[in-house]
Design a protein around this motif. Structure first.
Motif, PDB file in Angstrom:
ATOM      1  N   ALA A 111       7.369   4.141  -0.980  1.00 46.30           N
ATOM      2  CA  ALA A 111       6.230   4.539  -0.149  1.00 46.30           C
ATOM      3  C   ALA A 111       6.053   6.038  -0.308  1.00 46.30           C
ATOM      4  CB  ALA A 111       6.480   4.212   1.312  1.00 46.30           C
ATOM      5  N   VAL A 112       4.807   6.478  -0.367  1.00 52.40           N
ATOM      6  CA  VAL A 112       4.531   7.909  -0.433  1.00 52.40           C
ATOM      7  C   VAL A 112       3.999   8.341   0.932  1.00 52.40           C
ATOM      8  CG1 VAL A 112       3.153   9.721  -1.551  1.00 52.40           C
ATOM      9  CG2 VAL A 112       4.006   7.779  -2.900  1.00 52.40           C
ATOM     10  N   MET A 113       4.616   9.360   1.501  1.00 53.42           N
ATOM     11  CA  MET A 113       4.169   9.888   2.799  1.00 53.42           C
ATOM     12  C   MET A 113       3.597  11.281   2.570  1.00 53.42           C
ATOM     13  SD  MET A 113       5.532   7.708   5.250  1.00 53.42           S
ATOM     14  CE  MET A 113       6.577   6.252   5.091  1.00 53.42           C
ATOM     15  N   LEU A 114       2.341  11.449   2.946  1.00 50.23           N
ATOM     16  CA  LEU A 114       1.670  12.734   2.767  1.00 50.23           C
ATOM     17  C   LEU A 114       1.876  13.567   4.022  1.00 50.23           C
ATOM     18  CD1 LEU A 114      -1.602  11.371   1.150  1.00 50.23           C
ATOM     19  CD2 LEU A 114       0.475  12.176   0.037  1.00 50.23           C
ATOM     20  N   GLU A 133      -1.708   5.067  -5.703  1.00 52.12           N
ATOM     21  CA  GLU A 133      -0.666   4.216  -5.102  1.00 52.12           C
ATOM     22  C   GLU A 133      -1.225   3.570  -3.837  1.00 52.12           C
ATOM     23  OE1 GLU A 133       2.719   3.439  -5.639  1.00 52.12           O
ATOM     24  OE2 GLU A 133       2.543   2.379  -3.737  1.00 52.12           O
ATOM     25  N   GLU A 134      -0.848   2.321  -3.601  1.00 53.77           N
ATOM     26  CA  GLU A 134      -1.351   1.654  -2.392  1.00 53.77           C
ATOM     27  C   GLU A 134      -0.492   1.933  -1.168  1.00 53.77           C
ATOM     28  OE1 GLU A 134      -1.995  -2.490  -3.113  1.00 53.77           O
ATOM     29  OE2 GLU A 134      -3.287  -2.008  -4.816  1.00 53.77           O
ATOM     30  N   MET A 135       0.818   2.035  -1.404  1.00 57.47           N
ATOM     31  CA  MET A 135       1.732   2.246  -0.281  1.00 57.47           C
ATOM     32  C   MET A 135       1.811   3.740   0.012  1.00 57.47           C
ATOM     33  SD  MET A 135       3.532   0.529   1.808  1.00 57.47           S
ATOM     34  CE  MET A 135       3.500  -1.075   1.055  1.00 57.47           C
ATOM     35  N   ILE A 136       0.764   4.228   0.651  1.00 65.74           N
ATOM     36  CA  ILE A 136       0.670   5.682   0.865  1.00 65.74           C
ATOM     37  C   ILE A 136       0.155   5.937   2.285  1.00 65.74           C
ATOM     38  CG2 ILE A 136      -1.661   5.856  -0.158  1.00 65.74           C
ATOM     39  CD1 ILE A 136      -0.640   8.397  -1.611  1.00 65.74           C
TER      40      ILE A 136
END
Ligand SMILES: Nc1nc2c(ncn2[C@@H]2O[C@H](COP(=O)(O)OP(=O)(O)OP(=O)(O)O)[C@@H](O)[C@H]2O)c(=O)[nH]1
Ligand SMILES: [Mg+2]
Length: 162
Positions: A111-114, A133-136
């Motif tokens: 997961a990417v967390m901004l 990416e969808e998991m963001i």
């Protein structure tokens, strides 16, 4: 890891907000740090834990400085999933891109967390477009709810894939 437990490793560049993220998830998180000119930097690891959807989630934060590659390798052993923190006021650098691609290649759920979405210069849309990416998730570690919500959603997808 054993049933009912998830080891999630938190990656990201120097100063991206990894330690702050883990602290927001678990106010009792532990952290090994050293002073720098403008605050502190992680020199070994962060450790936090939380129970989410009946799973014990263990968060291991890595140091962001490039010279700590050997520490990242040790922390990674046995990970079930990964979170990459991207400071969306600065965007994706080559270190983050390399980490993202290596994890994808190893088929680790990511997961990417901004982080820092609360800041004026934040540009989450740019990072979303660049990664595809969808998991963001957009987060601000100053807003604990945004952090917990994002983590909860990621853990839900991990559980449904178990
Ligand atoms: N406004 C704002 N500041 C943040 C956020 N996340 C982190 N910060 C700030 O950014 C700085 C760096 O945060 P850290 O959590 O120490 O970053 P790190 O990724 O652990 O850094 P290293 O361990 O040195 O790689 C600190 O001053 C934090 O307070 C956020 O979501 N919003
Ligand atoms: Mg840190």
């Amino acid at each position: 890891m054993a049933a009912g437990k998830l080891k999630i490793v938190v990656f990201g560049s120097y100063n991206a907000g990894k330690s702050t993220f883990i602290q927001a998830v678990d106010p009792e998180a532990r952290h090994v740090e050293a002073p720098t000119e403008d605050g502190t930097t992680t020199v070994a690891l962060d450790f936090g834990r939380v129970v989410q959807s009946n799973m014990h989630v263990y968060l291991f934060g890595t140091p962001g400085q490039e010279k700590f590659e050997f520490v990242r390798q040790i922390i990674c052993r046995g990970m079930d999933a990964a979170i990459i923190i991207v400071d969306c006021t600065t965007g994706i650098d080559s270190f983050t891109r390399h980490t993202y691609e290596s994890l994808k290649k190893e088929k680790i759920p990511v997961a990417v967390m901004l982080s820092k979405c609360d800041m004026e210069q934040a540009c989450p849309a740019m990072v979303r477009e660049e990664l595809g990416e969808e998991m963001i998730f957009d987060i601000s570690s100053l807003d604990r709810e945004s952090v917990r919500r994002a983590l909860a959603q990621f853990v839900e997808t991990l559980i449904s894939d178990l």
